[in-house]
Scaffold this active site. Structure first.
Site, short mmCIF file in Angstrom:
data_model
loop_
_atom_site.label_atom_id
_atom_site.label_comp_id
_atom_site.label_asym_id
_atom_site.label_seq_id
_atom_site.Cartn_x
_atom_site.Cartn_y
_atom_site.Cartn_z
N ARG A 192 -27.57 29.29 39.18
CA ARG A 192 -27.69 30.47 40.05
C ARG A 192 -26.33 30.89 40.61
O ARG A 192 -26.15 32.01 41.06
CB ARG A 192 -28.65 30.19 41.21
N GLU B 289 -37.96 1.63 35.39
CA GLU B 289 -37.62 1.24 36.76
C GLU B 289 -36.19 1.65 37.11
O GLU B 289 -35.84 1.85 38.28
CB GLU B 289 -37.75 -0.29 36.90
N ASP C 237 -28.81 33.26 49.51
CA ASP C 237 -29.70 32.10 49.49
C ASP C 237 -29.50 31.33 50.78
O ASP C 237 -28.39 31.21 51.27
CB ASP C 237 -29.34 31.21 48.28
N PRO D 58 -32.39 7.65 43.21
CA PRO D 58 -32.65 7.60 44.65
C PRO D 58 -31.52 6.92 45.42
O PRO D 58 -31.40 7.04 46.62
CB PRO D 58 -33.94 6.78 44.77
N1 LIG Z 1 -35.37 10.61 43.92
C1 LIG Z 1 -34.54 10.84 42.84
N2 LIG Z 1 -33.48 11.66 42.86
O1 LIG Z 1 -32.92 11.62 41.64
N3 LIG Z 1 -33.60 10.79 40.82
C2 LIG Z 1 -34.63 10.29 41.54
C3 LIG Z 1 -35.63 9.35 41.03
O2 LIG Z 1 -36.61 9.04 41.70
N4 LIG Z 1 -35.39 8.84 39.81
C4 LIG Z 1 -36.29 7.86 39.20
C5 LIG Z 1 -36.01 6.47 39.77
C6 LIG Z 1 -36.83 5.45 39.05
N5 LIG Z 1 -36.59 5.51 37.61
C7 LIG Z 1 -36.89 6.80 37.04
C8 LIG Z 1 -36.07 7.89 37.70
#
Ligand SMILES: Nc1nonc1C(=O)NC1CCNCC1
Length: 246
Positions: free
Chosen positions: A154, A116, A169, A89
């Site tokens: 793709r 985590e 697309d 994220p």
């Molecule tokens: N949003 C996301 N874009 O790519 N990965 C994301 C995600 O939430 N990964 C998790 C984050 C917490 N640990 C496990 C994986």
């Protein structure tokens, strides 16, 4: 196109290697997907790959050593200088442009983390780019990694039946896709737009472009912000906005 996936759940990746166009692409040798499991490389006698975070806090973190050694194996199996992408994220947002870039690389190693998160020293020393599929938290990086595998595949010539599909697309044109219809002509009192049954290919092309522009204006105006419209596109969009009382 080569994909190396670092994952504790290699079976999950079957969702792209054993189904649909990506399955066929694997069978035809157009793409190759290798999974490397850090648990196979941990030096912990109990097979652990995670531990508690320094400084306290919820959950566990993936440790350096199993990831580092799994990455070494992945790099040995991948083309030379293959870039490493970590799904997170905290990464840059995945979009058509980044998918196009990754496709141009020819190969990529994807880290699909669990728990985590991942010890920062892996990110600092081993990872070229962190990529996010959206501003939300998932349980693992496998689904995001498979988004990249699918979207990049793709773009590989021969993966889609007709190269036009990839070019048409939505985001390839920088616009949202036009509405699509198939048989029957009418169902539950809803008819297919007459233009689509007119056989007039220029009218159909213009109607579809107008729908792309109108939908993008309504749902994703950000995509139009930096787009210089052609005279035709401006005319079609103005017509659409008038017809829809904007
Ligand atoms: N949003 C996301 N874009 O790519 N990965 C994301 C995600 O939430 N990964 C998790 C984050 C917490 N640990 C496990 C994986």
């Amino acid at each position: 196109m080569y994909f190396g996936v670092i994952t504790l759940f290699p079976e999950m990746i079957d969702a792209v290697t054993k189904f649909g166009v990506t399955r066929r692409a694997c069978e035809n040798g157009l793409i190759k997907v290798d999974c490397i499991n850090p648990r196979d490389y941990t030096e912990d006698k109990f097979g652990n790959v995670d531990d508690k975070p320094y400084g306290g806090g919820p959950g566990m973190l993936m440790q350096v050593q199993p990831l580092r050694d799994a990455l070494r194996v992945a790099r040995s199996q991948a083309p030379k200088d293959t870039k490493v992408v970590c799904m997170s994220p905290q990464g840059v947002q995945l979009n058509h442009s980044l998918v196009t870039d990754i496709h141009s690389w020819g190969s990529v190693i994807l880290i699909a983390g669990r728990y985590e998160g991942i010890d920062e020293r892996v990110l600092q020393k081993e990872v070229d780019l962190e990529v996010s599929v959206g501003d939300y938290v998932l349980s693992g990086g496998e689904l995001p990694a498979m988004c990249i595998i699918d979207a990049v595949s793709r773009m590989v010539p021969g993966v889609l039946g007709n190269i036009q599909n990839a070019q048409e697309d939505s985001f390839a044109q920088g616009l949202l896709h036009f509405p699509q219809y198939t048989r029957p002509e009418e169902i539950d009192g809803m008819r297919v737009p007459e233009v689509l049954m007119s056989g007039n290919h220029e009218k159909i092309r213009n109607w579809r472009l107008q729908q792309c522009l109108g939908r993008t204006y309504e749902r994703r105006p950000d995509l139009l912000k930096n787009r210089v419209l052609t005279k035709l596109e401006r005319k079609l969009l103005d017509e659409y906005l008038q017809e829809h009382d904007f």
